[in-house]
Scaffold this active site. Structure first.
Site, mmCIF file in Angstrom:
data_model
loop_
_atom_site.group_PDB
_atom_site.id
_atom_site.type_symbol
_atom_site.label_atom_id
_atom_site.label_comp_id
_atom_site.label_asym_id
_atom_site.label_seq_id
_atom_site.Cartn_x
_atom_site.Cartn_y
_atom_site.Cartn_z
ATOM 1 C CG HIS A 1 -62.505 -16.158 -35.258
ATOM 2 N ND1 HIS A 1 -62.216 -15.219 -34.587
ATOM 3 C CD2 HIS A 1 -62.691 -16.050 -36.385
ATOM 4 C CE1 HIS A 1 -62.020 -14.267 -35.276
ATOM 5 N NE2 HIS A 1 -62.377 -14.449 -36.659
ATOM 6 N NE ARG B 1 -62.022 -9.602 -35.085
ATOM 7 C CZ ARG B 1 -61.797 -10.193 -36.223
ATOM 8 N NH1 ARG B 1 -62.723 -9.925 -37.133
ATOM 9 N NH2 ARG B 1 -60.769 -10.899 -36.695
ATOM 10 C CG HIS C 1 -57.033 -14.888 -36.769
ATOM 11 N ND1 HIS C 1 -57.935 -16.024 -36.591
ATOM 12 C CD2 HIS C 1 -57.767 -14.027 -37.406
ATOM 13 C CE1 HIS C 1 -59.198 -15.754 -37.179
ATOM 14 N NE2 HIS C 1 -59.058 -14.676 -37.505
ATOM 15 C CG ASP D 1 -61.118 -16.580 -40.087
ATOM 16 O OD1 ASP D 1 -61.937 -15.845 -39.769
ATOM 17 O OD2 ASP D 1 -60.076 -16.234 -40.757
#
Length: 286
Positions: free
Chosen positions: A19, A112, A174, A241
């Site tokens: 990610h 997404r 997440h 991230d």
């Protein structure tokens, strides 16, 4: 084995960071301004240099809305680095079959969906919603794509029956984006764990810096990561991230803290290898 520079930890060979986002260079890929944050200068070359320093072999770019409505910056990155990169798309306009085929060939494996809210308040505007996903799902399924769900765990569970009518598998962002203050016993999170047992759901053990109430080293997020690992290590992938958009200079995480949280919480090297190497191979086709 490669050393994770500056962290004191060693990633297994073939580790995937599942990610990340890229932005720019803006003279070639103009930013699409949004209200929530200003896009950083974070081209793919910076990402690959970071991974090289950490000993990370490959990873997944999740296309960001502000990086361009057409997704071209991510598509070009995947075409330039086919052995190292896979992608997750965001569509804000109609997409042709020819474009979907081109993206699949380049290494896109999912879309997404943005349903992120806390206490009934939408945190981020725009992106794809459930209606968009339902419309695209048959075409995505034909190409082996999944849907990545950006929502809080309780909302994910509430939407799961509707989602599971679609011919897709699902990846949760997440750790279910559950605020650490709710505790690992929170009903939404516990029900989300059950979804991972169905064989159609995956979860990213990422976002400790976004879910924490205490800040680094994110000890309050560790219980959530540990519960996920105990429940379904074969359905988990990890991500940093990077480049941590939306953070202030004071809250932006240090990579060493994120890596330490992973290694300290997932202490078994065989399970860690499964999450970092084997599961990404299965999910993203490396």
């Amino acid at each position: 084995m490669s050393g994770a520079a500056g962290t004191g930890h060693v990633f297994p060979e073939g580790t995937a960071d599942c990610h990340v986002h890229i932005y720019g260079p803006f003279d070639k890929y103009p930013e699409v301004p949004i209200s929530e944050y200003k896009s950083p200068d974070a081209p793919v070359e910076r990402l690959l240099a970071l991974w090289d320093g950490l000993g990370i072999a490959r990873g997944v770019i999740v296309h960001a809305r502000s990086a361009g409505r057409d997704g071209q910056v991510t598509l070009d990155a995947l075409k330039a680095h086919p052995d190292r990169l896979r992608g997750v798309a965001v569509f804000e306009d109609e997409v042709t079959d020819a474009r979907l085929d081109e993206m699949t060939e380049a290494g896109f494996r999912g879309v997404r969906i943005n349903m992120m809210q806390l206490d009934g308040k939408r945190l981020y505007q725009g992106g794809m919603g459930l209606e968009d996903l339902a419309r695209l799902a048959p075409r995505l399924a034909e190409r082996g794509w999944h849907a990545q769900i950006w929502a809080e765990s309780g909302d994910i569970v509430a939407l799961a029956p509707e989602l599971m009518r679609l011919p897709l598998d699902f990846v949760i962002d997440h750790q279910g984006r559950t605020p650490a203050t709710r505790g690992v016993g929170y009903a939404g999170f516990q029900a989300m764990l059950d979804l991972l047992k169905t064989g159609r759901w995956w979860c990213k053990i990422s976002g400790s810096d976004r879910n924490t109430a205490l800040g680094p080293p994110y000890a309050d997020s560790a219980a959530f990561m540990a519960a996920l690992v105990e429940t379904a290590p074969e359905r988990l992938v990890w991500g940093t991230d990077w480049p941590h958009v939306g953070h202030s200079d004071e809250t932006r995480p240090e990579m060493a803290d994120l890596v330490a949280r992973l290694f300290e919480t997932v202490s078994d090297p065989e399970i860690r290898r499964r999450i970092l190497v084997e599961n990404p191979r299965t999910l993203y086709g490396f």
